[in-house]
Design a protein around this motif. Structure first.
Motif, PDB file in Angstrom:
ATOM      1  N   VAL A 179      -6.172   8.075  10.427  1.00  0.00           N
ATOM      2  CA  VAL A 179      -7.514   7.343  10.495  1.00  0.00           C
ATOM      3  C   VAL A 179      -8.752   7.236   9.747  1.00  0.00           C
ATOM      4  O   VAL A 179      -9.564   6.606  10.542  1.00  0.00           O
ATOM      5  CB  VAL A 179      -7.342   7.701  12.285  1.00  0.00           C
ATOM      6  CG1 VAL A 179      -6.542   7.698  13.559  1.00  0.00           C
ATOM      7  CG2 VAL A 179      -8.605   8.735  11.782  1.00  0.00           C
ATOM      8  N   GLY A 180      -8.990   8.328   8.475  1.00  0.00           N
ATOM      9  CA  GLY A 180      -9.742   7.969   7.703  1.00  0.00           C
ATOM     10  C   GLY A 180     -10.419   8.646   7.966  1.00  0.00           C
ATOM     11  O   GLY A 180     -10.775   9.390   9.296  1.00  0.00           O
ATOM     12  N   LYS A 181     -11.172   9.460   6.827  1.00  0.00           N
ATOM     13  CA  LYS A 181     -12.399   9.697   7.145  1.00  0.00           C
ATOM     14  C   LYS A 181     -13.681   9.663   7.878  1.00  0.00           C
ATOM     15  O   LYS A 181     -13.666  10.967   9.008  1.00  0.00           O
ATOM     16  CB  LYS A 181     -13.029  10.058   5.511  1.00  0.00           C
ATOM     17  CG  LYS A 181     -14.142  11.691   6.061  1.00  0.00           C
ATOM     18  CD  LYS A 181     -14.910  11.173   4.104  1.00  0.00           C
ATOM     19  CE  LYS A 181     -15.404  12.256   4.190  1.00  0.00           C
ATOM     20  NZ  LYS A 181     -15.913  12.571   3.092  1.00  0.00           N
ATOM     21  N   GLU A 182     -14.001   8.999   7.844  1.00  0.00           N
ATOM     22  CA  GLU A 182     -14.809   8.746   9.246  1.00  0.00           C
ATOM     23  C   GLU A 182     -14.121   9.341  10.811  1.00  0.00           C
ATOM     24  O   GLU A 182     -15.808   9.463  11.582  1.00  0.00           O
ATOM     25  CB  GLU A 182     -15.047   7.479   9.691  1.00  0.00           C
ATOM     26  CG  GLU A 182     -15.766   6.908   8.526  1.00  0.00           C
ATOM     27  CD  GLU A 182     -14.751   5.879   6.910  1.00  0.00           C
ATOM     28  OE1 GLU A 182     -13.974   6.065   7.615  1.00  0.00           O
ATOM     29  OE2 GLU A 182     -15.832   6.568   6.412  1.00  0.00           O
ATOM     30  N   ARG A 183     -12.673   8.903  11.400  1.00  0.00           N
ATOM     31  CA  ARG A 183     -12.531   9.208  12.889  1.00  0.00           C
ATOM     32  C   ARG A 183     -11.758  10.350  12.823  1.00  0.00           C
ATOM     33  O   ARG A 183     -11.409  10.483  14.094  1.00  0.00           O
ATOM     34  CB  ARG A 183     -11.914   7.542  13.063  1.00  0.00           C
ATOM     35  CG  ARG A 183     -12.779   6.763  12.791  1.00  0.00           C
ATOM     36  CD  ARG A 183     -12.588   5.067  13.344  1.00  0.00           C
ATOM     37  NE  ARG A 183     -10.962   5.545  14.544  1.00  0.00           N
ATOM     38  CZ  ARG A 183      -9.853   4.873  14.488  1.00  0.00           C
ATOM     39  NH1 ARG A 183      -9.587   3.373  13.881  1.00  0.00           N
ATOM     40  NH2 ARG A 183      -8.400   5.264  14.837  1.00  0.00           N
ATOM     41  N   ALA A 184     -11.561  10.990  11.828  1.00  0.00           N
ATOM     42  CA  ALA A 184     -10.891  12.526  11.784  1.00  0.00           C
ATOM     43  C   ALA A 184     -11.331  13.518  12.601  1.00  0.00           C
ATOM     44  O   ALA A 184     -10.243  13.445  12.964  1.00  0.00           O
ATOM     45  CB  ALA A 184     -11.127  12.521  10.107  1.00  0.00           C
ATOM     46  N   SER A 185     -12.550  13.750  12.574  1.00  0.00           N
ATOM     47  CA  SER A 185     -13.473  14.470  13.464  1.00  0.00           C
ATOM     48  C   SER A 185     -12.628  14.500  15.350  1.00  0.00           C
ATOM     49  O   SER A 185     -12.332  14.764  15.717  1.00  0.00           O
ATOM     50  CB  SER A 185     -15.027  14.947  13.551  1.00  0.00           C
ATOM     51  OG  SER A 185     -14.827  15.357  11.836  1.00  0.00           O
ATOM     52  N   SER A 244       0.964  -1.133   0.590  1.00  0.00           N
ATOM     53  CA  SER A 244      -0.360  -0.294   0.755  1.00  0.00           C
ATOM     54  C   SER A 244       1.164   1.409   0.088  1.00  0.00           C
ATOM     55  O   SER A 244       2.011   1.190   0.216  1.00  0.00           O
ATOM     56  CB  SER A 244      -1.200   0.452   1.603  1.00  0.00           C
ATOM     57  OG  SER A 244      -0.216   0.074   2.249  1.00  0.00           O
ATOM     58  N   VAL A 245       0.271   2.227  -0.544  1.00  0.00           N
ATOM     59  CA  VAL A 245       1.040   3.529  -0.732  1.00  0.00           C
ATOM     60  C   VAL A 245       0.767   3.631   0.357  1.00  0.00           C
ATOM     61  O   VAL A 245       0.028   4.576   1.471  1.00  0.00           O
ATOM     62  CB  VAL A 245       0.537   3.977  -1.630  1.00  0.00           C
ATOM     63  CG1 VAL A 245       1.371   5.475  -1.422  1.00  0.00           C
ATOM     64  CG2 VAL A 245       0.654   3.682  -2.840  1.00  0.00           C
ATOM     65  N   ASP A 246       1.942   4.727   0.955  1.00  0.00           N
ATOM     66  CA  ASP A 246       1.807   5.731   2.103  1.00  0.00           C
ATOM     67  C   ASP A 246       0.967   7.094   2.070  1.00  0.00           C
ATOM     68  O   ASP A 246       1.212   8.161   1.941  1.00  0.00           O
ATOM     69  CB  ASP A 246       2.963   5.719   2.939  1.00  0.00           C
ATOM     70  CG  ASP A 246       3.096   7.440   4.151  1.00  0.00           C
ATOM     71  OD1 ASP A 246       2.295   6.806   5.000  1.00  0.00           O
ATOM     72  OD2 ASP A 246       4.040   7.330   4.511  1.00  0.00           O
ATOM     73  N   PRO A 247      -0.112   6.888   3.083  1.00  0.00           N
ATOM     74  CA  PRO A 247      -1.456   7.992   2.791  1.00  0.00           C
ATOM     75  C   PRO A 247      -0.843   9.496   3.119  1.00  0.00           C
ATOM     76  O   PRO A 247      -1.052  10.506   2.886  1.00  0.00           O
ATOM     77  CB  PRO A 247      -2.591   7.736   3.306  1.00  0.00           C
ATOM     78  CG  PRO A 247      -1.767   6.887   4.234  1.00  0.00           C
ATOM     79  CD  PRO A 247      -1.210   6.157   4.094  1.00  0.00           C
ATOM     80  N   GLN A 259      -6.968  18.403  10.274  1.00  0.00           N
ATOM     81  CA  GLN A 259      -8.186  17.127   9.341  1.00  0.00           C
ATOM     82  C   GLN A 259      -7.561  16.478   8.321  1.00  0.00           C
ATOM     83  O   GLN A 259      -7.788  15.553   8.286  1.00  0.00           O
ATOM     84  CB  GLN A 259      -9.014  18.550   8.481  1.00  0.00           C
ATOM     85  CG  GLN A 259     -10.086  17.876   8.227  1.00  0.00           C
ATOM     86  CD  GLN A 259     -11.001  16.865   9.302  1.00  0.00           C
ATOM     87  OE1 GLN A 259     -11.042  17.643  10.695  1.00  0.00           O
ATOM     88  NE2 GLN A 259     -11.785  15.578   8.987  1.00  0.00           N
ATOM     89  N   GLN A 260      -6.214  17.064   7.657  1.00  0.00           N
ATOM     90  CA  GLN A 260      -5.844  16.464   6.428  1.00  0.00           C
ATOM     91  C   GLN A 260      -4.742  15.123   6.976  1.00  0.00           C
ATOM     92  O   GLN A 260      -5.492  14.264   6.782  1.00  0.00           O
ATOM     93  CB  GLN A 260      -4.354  16.873   5.559  1.00  0.00           C
ATOM     94  CG  GLN A 260      -5.490  18.196   4.892  1.00  0.00           C
ATOM     95  CD  GLN A 260      -4.689  19.330   4.040  1.00  0.00           C
ATOM     96  OE1 GLN A 260      -3.503  19.941   4.896  1.00  0.00           O
ATOM     97  NE2 GLN A 260      -4.542  19.503   2.528  1.00  0.00           N
ATOM     98  N   LEU A 261      -4.315  15.733   8.066  1.00  0.00           N
ATOM     99  CA  LEU A 261      -3.418  15.074   9.178  1.00  0.00           C
ATOM    100  C   LEU A 261      -4.413  13.138   8.966  1.00  0.00           C
ATOM    101  O   LEU A 261      -4.289  12.051   9.416  1.00  0.00           O
ATOM    102  CB  LEU A 261      -2.602  14.841   9.769  1.00  0.00           C
ATOM    103  CG  LEU A 261      -1.514  15.937   9.113  1.00  0.00           C
ATOM    104  CD1 LEU A 261      -0.398  16.610  10.844  1.00  0.00           C
ATOM    105  CD2 LEU A 261      -0.533  15.039   8.404  1.00  0.00           C
ATOM    106  N   ALA A 262      -5.363  14.014   9.721  1.00  0.00           N
ATOM    107  CA  ALA A 262      -6.513  12.902   9.951  1.00  0.00           C
ATOM    108  C   ALA A 262      -6.635  12.375   9.618  1.00  0.00           C
ATOM    109  O   ALA A 262      -7.476  10.950   9.685  1.00  0.00           O
ATOM    110  CB  ALA A 262      -7.568  13.685  11.590  1.00  0.00           C
TER     111      ALA A 262
END
Length: 99
Positions: free
Chosen positions: A23-29, A2-5, A16-19
């Motif tokens: 951890v993905g969009k669902e858990r970012a907040s 996999s590619v390092d996001p 927000q970009q780091l999150a």
């Protein structure tokens, strides 16, 4: 593989970009509100006021250390001086097939 996001982010990224990369969009907040303050106490890179973001290379370095990737360790401790004569005496010597 996999590619390092994190490698897809700009040099300085928002929380927000780091999150989303970590951890993905669902858990970012949740991660931004609850986890970042805890990580900052453990050395997570702070926001650079000039660039208005956290330096991504330092975030990567933080996680390498956090997970022990950069920790030095020894796989095995030396058990003494090698005795090559003893080792050689145990080896079987093969005779050529035509003898």
């Amino acid at each position: 593989m996999s590619v390092d996001p994190l490698s897809k982010l700009p040099l300085f990224a928002t929380d927000q970009q780091l999150a989303m990369a970590i951890v993905g969009k669902e858990r970012a907040s949740m991660w931004v509100k609850a986890v970042i303050p805890q990580l900052e106490r453990k050395g997570f890179p702070r926001i650079d006021p000039l660039h208005d973001g956290r330096p991504v290379p330092l975030v990567k370095k933080f996680y390498d250390g956090y997970f022990g990737i950069t920790a030095r360790f020894s796989v095995a401790a030396p058990d003494g001086k090698e005795n090559w004569e003893k080792w050689n005496s145990r080896r079987r010597v093969r005779k050529p097939a035509d003898e």
